[in-house]
Structure formats: structure tokens, C-alpha cells
Design a protein around this motif. Structure first.
Motif, short mmCIF file in Angstrom:
data_model
loop_
_atom_site.label_atom_id
_atom_site.label_comp_id
_atom_site.label_asym_id
_atom_site.label_seq_id
_atom_site.Cartn_x
_atom_site.Cartn_y
_atom_site.Cartn_z
N GLN A 130 0.83 -1.18 0.00
CA GLN A 130 0.00 0.00 0.00
C GLN A 130 0.88 1.24 0.00
N VAL A 131 0.28 2.35 -0.41
CA VAL A 131 1.00 3.61 -0.52
C VAL A 131 0.55 4.53 0.60
N GLN A 132 1.50 5.18 1.24
CA GLN A 132 1.18 6.19 2.25
C GLN A 132 1.30 7.56 1.60
N LEU A 133 0.34 8.43 1.90
CA LEU A 133 0.26 9.71 1.22
C LEU A 133 0.16 10.86 2.21
N VAL A 134 0.88 11.94 1.93
CA VAL A 134 0.83 13.13 2.78
C VAL A 134 0.70 14.35 1.88
N GLU A 135 -0.42 15.07 2.06
CA GLU A 135 -0.66 16.28 1.27
C GLU A 135 -0.08 17.51 1.96
N SER A 136 0.21 18.52 1.16
CA SER A 136 0.63 19.82 1.68
C SER A 136 0.29 20.88 0.65
N GLY A 137 0.35 22.14 1.08
CA GLY A 137 0.17 23.24 0.15
C GLY A 137 -1.16 23.95 0.23
N GLY A 138 -2.06 23.48 1.08
CA GLY A 138 -3.33 24.17 1.21
C GLY A 138 -3.19 25.49 1.94
N GLY A 139 -4.28 26.24 1.97
CA GLY A 139 -4.24 27.52 2.66
C GLY A 139 -5.38 28.41 2.27
N LEU A 140 -5.25 29.68 2.62
CA LEU A 140 -6.26 30.69 2.32
C LEU A 140 -5.78 31.56 1.17
N VAL A 141 -6.63 31.75 0.19
CA VAL A 141 -6.26 32.54 -0.98
C VAL A 141 -7.46 33.36 -1.43
N GLN A 142 -7.21 34.49 -2.04
CA GLN A 142 -8.29 35.30 -2.58
C GLN A 142 -8.79 34.71 -3.90
N ALA A 143 -10.03 34.96 -4.20
CA ALA A 143 -10.59 34.52 -5.48
C ALA A 143 -9.73 35.05 -6.63
N GLY A 144 -9.49 34.18 -7.59
CA GLY A 144 -8.62 34.53 -8.71
C GLY A 144 -7.18 34.15 -8.49
N GLY A 145 -6.84 33.77 -7.28
CA GLY A 145 -5.47 33.40 -6.96
C GLY A 145 -5.15 31.96 -7.30
N SER A 146 -3.95 31.55 -6.90
CA SER A 146 -3.45 30.21 -7.22
C SER A 146 -2.87 29.54 -5.99
N LEU A 147 -2.91 28.23 -6.02
CA LEU A 147 -2.24 27.39 -5.02
C LEU A 147 -1.73 26.15 -5.73
N ARG A 148 -0.67 25.57 -5.19
CA ARG A 148 -0.21 24.28 -5.68
C ARG A 148 -0.18 23.30 -4.52
N LEU A 149 -0.94 22.23 -4.67
CA LEU A 149 -0.95 21.16 -3.69
C LEU A 149 0.07 20.10 -4.09
N SER A 150 0.69 19.54 -3.08
CA SER A 150 1.63 18.44 -3.29
C SER A 150 1.17 17.23 -2.50
N CYS A 151 1.49 16.07 -3.00
CA CYS A 151 1.17 14.83 -2.31
C CYS A 151 2.38 13.92 -2.40
N ALA A 152 3.06 13.77 -1.28
CA ALA A 152 4.25 12.92 -1.23
C ALA A 152 3.85 11.49 -0.88
N ALA A 153 4.34 10.57 -1.67
CA ALA A 153 3.98 9.16 -1.49
C ALA A 153 5.18 8.36 -1.00
N SER A 154 4.93 7.45 -0.12
CA SER A 154 5.95 6.49 0.27
C SER A 154 5.41 5.10 0.01
N GLY A 155 6.29 4.18 -0.12
CA GLY A 155 5.86 2.85 -0.51
C GLY A 155 6.46 2.52 -1.86
#
Length: 127
Positions: free
Chosen positions: A1-26
Motif C-alpha cells: 500500500q502507498v502512504q500519502l501526505v498532502e501539503s500546500g493548502g491555505g487561504l487565498v483570494q478569489a482569482g489566486g493560485s495554489l499548488r498542492l503536493s502529495c508525497a507518497a511512500s511505498g
């Protein structure tokens, strides 16, 4: 099985950008189709984007097409979700998921096809 950890969330104004990451182990990360799902308050979890293990074909929910981009770096065992032109309705907890079957024949993004899930990361888009 794969273990997953997300990061990169947050608060942003409409029209803005975010990049989420998901690091996998396994093992054998490159053999798993990966997906991003989200769940808004009071709503069911829904598919957002997916990337096929074999040829990295991508698929998107209609609501995010043209704004979100999923990608993967197999060397880093990480999957990304670039989110541009964010809207208040994109506010949700975002989850990374890995297919329950290695080298699945054909693309499928049904929630019950995914056997490994991250803990989720909150994305809040202010109007």
C-alpha cells in the motif's frame, strides 16, 4: 500500500493560485494511477483530477477544467495539483488518493477504486 501526505493548502483570494503536493511512500509509485478529490462542507467527496499510471493521461472534473492541472514526478514519488483562477466554490478539503490496484488496465476514477488516501489539506478561497 502507498502512504500519502498532502501539503500546500491555505487561504487565498478569489482569482489566486495554489499548488498542492502529495508525497507518497511505498513501493512502485509509478505503477499507480493517482487522483485528487475534494469535500466541501455538507457535501459528498467528489473527483477533481486524475493521472493515469501508464501514459500520464489526465482527466478532470468539468468544474475545474482549464483551471487545474494535475502532474506527477515519479522520481520524487509526488503528485501535484496546480490550481489557478480559484473560486469560492473551490473551498474544500482536498485529498490525494492512490489506486488500489497496481498497473490497472484502463482509467477509472471511481472513489472506491482508490485504496490509499492522504489526511487532506484545507483550501479556502475568499471572495
Amino acid at each position: 500500500q502507498v502512504q500519502l501526505v498532502e501539503s500546500g493548502g491555505g487561504l487565498v483570494q478569489a482569482g489566486g493560485s495554489l499548488r498542492l503536493s502529495c508525497a507518497a511512500s511505498g513501493r512502485a509509485f509509478s505503477s499507480y494511477t493517482m487522483g485528487w478529490f475534494r469535500q466541501a462542507p455538507g457535501k459528498e467527496r467528489e473527483f477533481v483530477a486524475g493521472i493515469f499510471w501508464s501514459d500520464e493521461t489526465t482527466d478532470y472534473a468539468e468544474s475545474v477544467k482549464g483551471r487545474f492541472t494535475i502532474s506527477r514526478d515519479n522520481a520524487k514519488t509526488t503528485v501535484y495539483l496546480q490550481m489557478n483562477m480559484l473560486k469560492p466554490e473551490d473551498t474544500a478539503v482536498y485529498y490525494c488518493a492512490a489506486d488500489s490496484i497496481r498497473n490497472r488496465w484502463g482509467r477509472s476514477y471511481a472513489e472506491n477504486d482508490f485504496g490509499s488516501w492522504g489526511q487532506g489539506t484545507q483550501v479556502t478561497v475568499a471572495s
